[in-house]
Design a protein around this motif. Structure first.
Motif, PDB file in Angstrom:
ATOM      1  N   ILE A 246       0.853  -1.183   0.000  1.00 26.63           N
ATOM      2  CA  ILE A 246       0.000   0.000   0.000  1.00 26.63           C
ATOM      3  C   ILE A 246       0.890   1.235   0.000  1.00 26.63           C
ATOM      4  N   ALA A 247       0.735   2.077  -1.008  1.00 30.17           N
ATOM      5  CA  ALA A 247       1.514   3.314  -1.125  1.00 30.17           C
ATOM      6  C   ALA A 247       0.575   4.497  -0.981  1.00 30.17           C
ATOM      7  N   LEU A 248       0.838   5.346   0.001  1.00 28.45           N
ATOM      8  CA  LEU A 248      -0.032   6.483   0.283  1.00 28.45           C
ATOM      9  C   LEU A 248       0.599   7.785  -0.177  1.00 28.45           C
ATOM     10  N   SER A 249       1.139   7.768  -1.388  1.00 28.71           N
ATOM     11  CA  SER A 249       1.687   8.971  -2.009  1.00 28.71           C
ATOM     12  C   SER A 249       1.810   8.713  -3.501  1.00 28.71           C
ATOM     13  N   ASN A 250       2.090   9.770  -4.254  1.00 28.49           N
ATOM     14  CA  ASN A 250       2.277   9.623  -5.701  1.00 28.49           C
ATOM     15  C   ASN A 250       3.690   9.184  -6.065  1.00 28.49           C
ATOM     16  N   ASN A 251       4.565   9.143  -5.098  1.00 29.67           N
ATOM     17  CA  ASN A 251       5.973   8.864  -5.363  1.00 29.67           C
ATOM     18  C   ASN A 251       6.230   7.369  -5.260  1.00 29.67           C
ATOM     19  N   ILE A 252       5.927   6.642  -6.338  1.00 31.72           N
ATOM     20  CA  ILE A 252       6.059   5.182  -6.366  1.00 31.72           C
ATOM     21  C   ILE A 252       6.939   4.787  -7.544  1.00 31.72           C
ATOM     22  N   THR A 253       7.951   3.961  -7.279  1.00 32.81           N
ATOM     23  CA  THR A 253       8.775   3.388  -8.339  1.00 32.81           C
ATOM     24  C   THR A 253       8.768   1.878  -8.171  1.00 32.81           C
ATOM     25  N   ALA A 254       8.379   1.162  -9.210  1.00 33.27           N
ATOM     26  CA  ALA A 254       8.316  -0.294  -9.117  1.00 33.27           C
ATOM     27  C   ALA A 254       8.718  -0.912 -10.449  1.00 33.27           C
ATOM     28  N   SER A 255       9.571  -1.944 -10.384  1.00 35.96           N
ATOM     29  CA  SER A 255       9.972  -2.645 -11.606  1.00 35.96           C
ATOM     30  C   SER A 255      10.519  -4.015 -11.267  1.00 35.96           C
ATOM     31  N   MET A 256      10.316  -4.959 -12.185  1.00 40.97           N
ATOM     32  CA  MET A 256      10.850  -6.321 -12.098  1.00 40.97           C
ATOM     33  C   MET A 256      10.421  -7.021 -10.802  1.00 40.97           C
ATOM     34  N   ASN A 257       9.129  -6.900 -10.479  1.00 39.36           N
ATOM     35  CA  ASN A 257       8.602  -7.546  -9.280  1.00 39.36           C
ATOM     36  C   ASN A 257       7.686  -8.702  -9.657  1.00 39.36           C
TER      37      ASN A 257
END
Length: 362
Positions: A246-257
């Motif tokens: 759960i991410a409670l901000s716009n600052n999300i980086t996700a890759s190769m998961n």
């Protein structure tokens, strides 16, 4: 500091007086220090910090006017197992990196609680006189600067530019469970603005679904601050209501998961993104799905030591004591009692999932 390999370090319990009994003190972080298992810092060396109330602690502003930071701190190859109250508490500003560490068999109030609030001393006059001398040093330019004195820092009037970065790299989180006594229904809880990075980590066989979970939610990671999740795997876990992350901000980086398991009851199969914490209860999330078909987790070390760990007869060298940690010159003591520690760390729990009947220690 190097912990002896193939050793179990039994951690103690914190009495209401603040004294640690029936075991060794938890690790208390210091700036510019590497805490590692064996000479190469590999988890396969078998350094197990077992039991006790806490596994590791760092606090900010424990003493009036003294603000500790723990920048450039590394922990390598340590296994945290079966802590009773909280496993890791990170409150002090700075940079903390966990490499090749394991967190297992945790059934407590919070496994990893990150609670840096972005606070700094507003007026150097509030700092103790011995530190104030350093704070008035004019050797720096007009930019913010800090002066290290023992384990405390003071800051110039131009501002501190404090930050908090926490990174988990090559770590495993396995066989952790929700319990009726939890305060945060997840494994990693980032309640404020800390920059959290989870890279090349494995979450497996964790149980934060309906069974034993008094909260309406259950997750692996919840972050209010910036969040990065890369090359990590979430396998055969159970979570509740929203998503594994759960991410409670716009600052999300996700890759190769990679995600594997039955999450059909969740709103999102991997990351549920919200604009802010208030939206968690009122709007549908923006879902981020996994983006690889295979688990990219690459363990730094083998999962088992080459020989069975022995019980440590003495305190590990990785848990140095400062004068400020001594109440009588012999018995290890916290400046805050166990009651105060828990109260401070639970400041956001009611906000998170609406509990109004949390029972603190009497």
């Amino acid at each position: 500091y190097t912990l002896c390999p193939n050793t179990v370090f039994p951690l103690g319990n914190v009495e209401n007086s603040g004294t640690v009994v029936d075991g060794q003190s938890p690790l208390r972080l210091r700036p510019n220090v590497l805490y590692q298992c064996g000479e190469d810092g590999s988890r396969s060396n078998g350094c197990i910090l077992q039991g006790g109330d806490f596994g590791m602690l760092s606090f900010y502003g424990v003493y009036d006017g003294v603000y500790e930071t723990v920048e450039n701190t590394y922990l390598k190859g340590l296994t945290f197992e079966s802590q009773r109250t909280m496993t890791v508490v990170l409150e002090a500003a700075g940079d903390t990196t966990f490499i090749d560490c394991a967190f297992k068999n945790q059934q407590n109030m919070a496994t990893i609680l990150i609670q840096w609030k972005g606070e700094r001393p507003e007026d150097p006059a509030s700092v103790s006189r011995s530190l104030e001398t350093d704070a008035n040093d004019d050797s720096s330019n007009n930019n913010a600067h800090s002066h290290h004195t023992g384990t405390a820092h003071t800051f110039s009037r131009s501002g501190s530019h404090l930050h908090h970065n926490v990174t988990f790299r090559g770590c495993t989180f396995e066989d952790n469970h929700a319990t009726e006594g939890l305060a945060f229904p997840g494994i990693i809880e980032n309640t404020y603005t800390t920059n959290l990075k989870v890279e090349n980590c494995l979450f497996q066989n964790n149980r934060y679904g309906e069974s034993g979970n008094p909260a309406p939610y259950g997750y692996a990671i919840r972050s209010v601050g910036p969040l990065t999740v890369k090359n990590s795997c979430f396998i055969d876990n159970s979570f509740r209501m929203v998503a594994p992350v759960i991410a409670l901000s716009n600052n999300i980086t996700a890759s190769m998961n990679f995600v594997q398991g039955n999450h059909s009851s969740l709103q999102c199969s991997f990351i549920a993104g919200f604009e802010n914490d208030r939206e968690l209860h009122s709007v549908d999330p923006s879902c981020h799905v996994m983006d690889t078909e295979t688990c990219a987790f690459d363990p730094y070390s083998t999962m088992h030591p080459t020989q069975s760990p022995s019980l440590s007869p003495v305190a590990p060298t990785a848990a140095p004591e400062d004068e400020t940690d001594r109440s009588d010159g012999s018995a290890s003591s916290f400046s805050s009692t166990r009651q105060q520690i828990v109260r401070r760390m639970l400041v956001s729990s009611v906000f998170i999932w609406g509990l109004t009947n949390i029972v603190l220690f009497a």
